[in-house]
Design a protein around this motif. Structure first.
Motif, PDB file in Angstrom:
ATOM      1  N   VAL A 198       0.841  -1.204   0.000  1.00 23.76           N
ATOM      2  CA  VAL A 198       0.000   0.000   0.000  1.00 23.76           C
ATOM      3  C   VAL A 198       0.873   1.250   0.000  1.00 23.76           C
ATOM      4  O   VAL A 198       0.627   2.206  -0.742  1.00 23.76           O
ATOM      5  N   TYR A 199       1.887   1.246   0.860  1.00 22.81           N
ATOM      6  CA  TYR A 199       2.811   2.386   0.904  1.00 22.81           C
ATOM      7  C   TYR A 199       3.448   2.626  -0.461  1.00 22.81           C
ATOM      8  O   TYR A 199       3.468   3.758  -0.966  1.00 22.81           O
ATOM      9  N   ASP A 200       3.958   1.562  -1.081  1.00 24.42           N
ATOM     10  CA  ASP A 200       4.696   1.707  -2.328  1.00 24.42           C
ATOM     11  C   ASP A 200       3.782   2.104  -3.484  1.00 24.42           C
ATOM     12  O   ASP A 200       4.186   2.850  -4.375  1.00 24.42           O
ATOM     13  N   THR A 201       2.560   1.633  -3.467  1.00 23.09           N
ATOM     14  CA  THR A 201       1.638   1.880  -4.578  1.00 23.09           C
ATOM     15  C   THR A 201       0.924   3.223  -4.466  1.00 23.09           C
ATOM     16  O   THR A 201       0.757   3.931  -5.475  1.00 23.09           O
ATOM     17  N   LEU A 202       0.523   3.594  -3.239  1.00 30.52           N
ATOM     18  CA  LEU A 202      -0.319   4.778  -3.060  1.00 30.52           C
ATOM     19  C   LEU A 202       0.410   5.977  -2.474  1.00 30.52           C
ATOM     20  O   LEU A 202       0.233   7.104  -2.930  1.00 30.52           O
ATOM     21  N   VAL A 203       1.222   5.745  -1.452  1.00 34.00           N
ATOM     22  CA  VAL A 203       1.850   6.851  -0.731  1.00 34.00           C
ATOM     23  C   VAL A 203       3.116   7.335  -1.432  1.00 34.00           C
ATOM     24  O   VAL A 203       3.340   8.548  -1.575  1.00 34.00           O
ATOM     25  N   LEU A 204       3.951   6.399  -1.862  1.00 35.87           N
ATOM     26  CA  LEU A 204       5.254   6.760  -2.423  1.00 35.87           C
ATOM     27  C   LEU A 204       5.142   7.682  -3.638  1.00 35.87           C
ATOM     28  O   LEU A 204       5.880   8.679  -3.709  1.00 35.87           O
ATOM     29  N   PRO A 205       4.264   7.409  -4.622  1.00 32.76           N
ATOM     30  CA  PRO A 205       4.192   8.316  -5.778  1.00 32.76           C
ATOM     31  C   PRO A 205       3.845   9.751  -5.405  1.00 32.76           C
ATOM     32  O   PRO A 205       4.363  10.698  -5.998  1.00 32.76           O
ATOM     33  N   VAL A 206       2.970   9.937  -4.408  1.00 32.85           N
ATOM     34  CA  VAL A 206       2.608  11.284  -3.951  1.00 32.85           C
ATOM     35  C   VAL A 206       3.815  11.966  -3.315  1.00 32.85           C
ATOM     36  O   VAL A 206       4.110  13.146  -3.567  1.00 32.85           O
ATOM     37  N   THR A 207       4.532  11.213  -2.471  1.00 33.62           N
ATOM     38  CA  THR A 207       5.721  11.757  -1.812  1.00 33.62           C
ATOM     39  C   THR A 207       6.770  12.162  -2.838  1.00 33.62           C
ATOM     40  O   THR A 207       7.359  13.247  -2.756  1.00 33.62           O
ATOM     41  N   LYS A 208       7.027  11.290  -3.806  1.00 30.00           N
ATOM     42  CA  LYS A 208       8.031  11.569  -4.836  1.00 30.00           C
ATOM     43  C   LYS A 208       7.675  12.826  -5.626  1.00 30.00           C
ATOM     44  O   LYS A 208       8.541  13.677  -5.882  1.00 30.00           O
ATOM     45  N   ALA A 209       6.412  12.945  -6.015  1.00 32.78           N
ATOM     46  CA  ALA A 209       5.985  14.109  -6.793  1.00 32.78           C
ATOM     47  C   ALA A 209       6.150  15.388  -5.995  1.00 32.78           C
ATOM     48  O   ALA A 209       6.633  16.406  -6.514  1.00 32.78           O
ATOM     49  N   ALA A 210       5.769  15.360  -4.728  1.00 28.45           N
ATOM     50  CA  ALA A 210       5.879  16.555  -3.891  1.00 28.45           C
ATOM     51  C   ALA A 210       7.337  16.946  -3.688  1.00 28.45           C
ATOM     52  O   ALA A 210       7.696  18.129  -3.763  1.00 28.45           O
ATOM     53  N   GLU A 211       8.194  15.963  -3.464  1.00 29.67           N
ATOM     54  CA  GLU A 211       9.592  16.267  -3.177  1.00 29.67           C
ATOM     55  C   GLU A 211      10.390  16.636  -4.424  1.00 29.67           C
ATOM     56  O   GLU A 211      11.503  17.158  -4.314  1.00 29.67           O
ATOM     57  N   SER A 212       9.830  16.384  -5.596  1.00 29.49           N
ATOM     58  CA  SER A 212      10.472  16.870  -6.816  1.00 29.49           C
ATOM     59  C   SER A 212      10.299  18.376  -6.966  1.00 29.49           C
ATOM     60  O   SER A 212      11.042  19.028  -7.702  1.00 29.49           O
ATOM     61  N   VAL A 213       9.333  18.929  -6.238  1.00 30.69           N
ATOM     62  CA  VAL A 213       9.065  20.368  -6.278  1.00 30.69           C
ATOM     63  C   VAL A 213       9.725  21.068  -5.094  1.00 30.69           C
ATOM     64  O   VAL A 213      10.402  22.095  -5.255  1.00 30.69           O
ATOM     65  N   VAL A 214       9.545  20.521  -3.899  1.00 29.14           N
ATOM     66  CA  VAL A 214      10.085  21.125  -2.679  1.00 29.14           C
ATOM     67  C   VAL A 214      10.756  20.044  -1.837  1.00 29.14           C
ATOM     68  O   VAL A 214      10.127  19.042  -1.501  1.00 29.14           O
ATOM     69  N   LYS A 215      12.023  20.252  -1.512  1.00 27.68           N
ATOM     70  CA  LYS A 215      12.735  19.301  -0.662  1.00 27.68           C
ATOM     71  C   LYS A 215      12.262  19.469   0.785  1.00 27.68           C
ATOM     72  O   LYS A 215      12.216  20.582   1.299  1.00 27.68           O
ATOM     73  N   PRO A 216      11.914  18.377   1.453  1.00 27.35           N
ATOM     74  CA  PRO A 216      11.349  18.478   2.797  1.00 27.35           C
ATOM     75  C   PRO A 216      12.420  18.737   3.850  1.00 27.35           C
ATOM     76  O   PRO A 216      13.599  18.464   3.639  1.00 27.35           O
ATOM     77  N   PRO A 217      12.018  19.231   5.043  1.00 29.17           N
ATOM     78  CA  PRO A 217      12.975  19.474   6.130  1.00 29.17           C
ATOM     79  C   PRO A 217      13.329  18.207   6.904  1.00 29.17           C
ATOM     80  O   PRO A 217      14.134  18.247   7.831  1.00 29.17           O
ATOM     81  N   PHE A 218      12.723  17.088   6.551  1.00 33.75           N
ATOM     82  CA  PHE A 218      13.028  15.811   7.185  1.00 33.75           C
ATOM     83  C   PHE A 218      12.700  14.709   6.190  1.00 33.75           C
ATOM     84  O   PHE A 218      12.065  14.943   5.157  1.00 33.75           O
ATOM     85  N   GLY A 219      13.130  13.492   6.493  1.00 40.14           N
ATOM     86  CA  GLY A 219      12.847  12.370   5.613  1.00 40.14           C
ATOM     87  C   GLY A 219      13.313  11.068   6.228  1.00 40.14           C
ATOM     88  O   GLY A 219      13.997  11.059   7.250  1.00 40.14           O
TER      89      GLY A 219
END
Length: 237
Positions: free
Chosen positions: A205-226
């Motif tokens: 579930v994480y890899d299919t649903l959550v990861l793509p959203v995280t990757k897309a967001a972090e391609s725009v703004v690098k997060p302060p943690f990870g």
């Protein structure tokens, strides 16, 4: 420098489970690709999942493994890949002659007591001005029983990674946290629910649903943690 620490059986179980996280792996493959050059070496290839994907884009690739049992499996898996060399390696290597375009090592440095010495040894494998590409787990508050069982001595921040790189004589070219939502999920799973990151519905579930959203967001703004620290450094020219 001491051998890589940890229970080899548990490490292999975790590697096998995480091999199903295809989107996660491809994201981290993409992070390193621009910096690998024409003839990189991977330190700690494990079961070879990253090596196989990187080698599709390169004329030559060297995969290495310290554990003898995993080395046998790695050689068998790469037997039909003529552009992939497989060798056993513990750092420091006696034949570190600076022939490689880059050294890449994912989730290995945290196992090694003398991590500065390990970074220097990686630099000795690389041509002058070549790159060292590292991913390590982030933030000591997320250190769990899973980390301890798999032999993690430490988790990093950008500050502690910068200190290690500087002491090793390497110049940081790029560094950022990666997979912010993954850190939250990892902490909840391993520290609160006491689960190991093995193959199963949670990883899927994480890899299919959550990861793509995280990757897309972090391609725009690098997060302060990870969940991880990604760093690219140059060896002295």
């Amino acid at each position: 420098m001491a051998d890589i620490t940890g229970d080899q059986r548990i490490q292999s179980e975790v590697l096998e489970g995480l091999a199903t996280a295809v989107n996660h792996r491809r994201w981290f493959v993409e992070l390193a690709l621009p910096y690998l050059g024409d003839n990189p070496i991977e330190i700690g290839s494990g079961l070879g999942d990253y090596a196989l994907e990187w080698a599709e884009h390169l004329p030559r690739f060297t995969a290495t493994e310290a554990d003898p049992d995993r080395l046998v499996l790695l050689k068998e898996r790469m037997a039909d890949r003529p552009n992939i060399d497989v060798r056993q390696m513990l750092l420091p290597s006696p034949d570190a002659n600076g022939e490689y375009s880059a050294a890449v090592s994912y989730n290995v440095l945290e196992h090694i007591e003398d991590h500065v010495g390990a970074l220097r040894s990686m630099a000795d494998l690389v041509r002058p001005g070549g790159r060292i590409i590292i991913i390590v787990p982030a933030f000591m508050f997320a250190m769990s029983n899973v980390d301890i069982a798999t032999g993690h001595i430490r988790r990093y921040t950008k500050k502690t990674m910068r200190a290690a790189m500087t002491e090793a004589g390497l110049q940081i070219e790029k560094m950022h946290y990666a997979n912010a939502l993954g850190l939250i999920g990892y902490y909840g799973a391993t520290s609160i629910f006491k689960l190991a990151p093995k193959e199963g519905p949670m990883v899927k579930v994480y890899d299919t649903l959550v990861l793509p959203v995280t990757k897309a967001a972090e391609s725009v703004v690098k997060p302060p943690f990870g969940q991880s620290v990604f760093v690219v450094a140059r060896t002295p020219a």
